[in-house]
Design an enzyme around this catalytic site. Sequence first.
Site: not given
Length: 378
Positions: A132, A136, A259, A275
């Site tokens: 992540r 990002h 995800h 998820w």
Amino acid sequence: MSFAALRASARRAGAAAPAARASRTALRNPAFRKFSTEVPPTPKKSSNAALLGALGAAAIGGVGFWVYTSSSDSAREAGTAVKSGVQAAKVAANYVPTQEDYQKVYNRVAEILDSAGDKGYDDGSYGPVLVRLAWHASGTYDKDSNTGGSNYATMRFEPEAKHGANNGLNVARDLLEPLKQEFPWISYGDLWTLAGVASIQEMGGPKVPWRPGRIDGFSAQCTPDGRLPDAAQGADHIRNIFYRMGFNDQEIVALSGAHALGRCHTDRSGFEGPWTFSPTSVTNEYYKLLLNEKWLWKKWDGPKQLEDKKTHSLMMLPTDYALVQDKAFKKWTKAYADDEQLWFKDFSSVVARLFELGVPSQQWVSSEPWILKSSDEK
């Protein structure tokens, strides 16, 4: 039995990843990994040394002195130009760390992934939060203005670190800070994206081509808030975000497969839950669950999200659900649900591009990206 072995055993029992990939993970033995803290040696070519010496002198004197004694935007822009020029000159002079040096950094990242289990962090791996961070740090790119992306690692600074989409990523940045001290020659942008690549590969995912060359910028280069996806939105929003970066519908769906990893936290995004049933394994289960499970809107006090009807333990966000509600997205969701190797191939290609967004081509140390070895290949 060690936590890593327990997690590998659970991963096999869940049948989320192919048996061969799970067995490779179970055989990992961090105790036998070796690494070096040595700074790469200076090349012997006197011409290279002279070139870099001259560049260093220029940075320290003249422009460099102005940059480091001035807080103006112009000074910071000049500082960035100096850094970029020095990096390009290093590439031209072959005055850069080798692939072997970056492999040592990769190895250290691989060593710390499972230390999350000893600290009770999430599902026993730091891999998802490191992916992540890399995502990002790169996904802020705007192709029209040629701003953002992984080149300047601007999430180090307060304006960008406090963007809502980056909540909780201090965990990943703090985790990697000791490695930055151990390998001071690596830029933050290279370290963060390399950690993302290592995490994907170590969690059973495909090989991801990667190469170094990013430089560290200034806070003035922080991107405005709102460039990362808002999970509460739908298909139009997703396209606006990803088209801005230069990706198409197929690539949007391929990237969304990340995800499969990790979970949401109410104290970060406001959402809650994983998820998939195997949140520390890179698989195509995300697509299978989207298509095959019955999803209901969760009745709770938090933001709008879905939960699976059978167990009420999994969640999907509005942006996830858009992948089966939109016809163009659904076509690729089904393709990746049916063929994990197809997704691996497409995901590897597009996530490698994502991690390179915003980096001038002259800064790369290699004309072609490298394939770094996973821990089970050593």
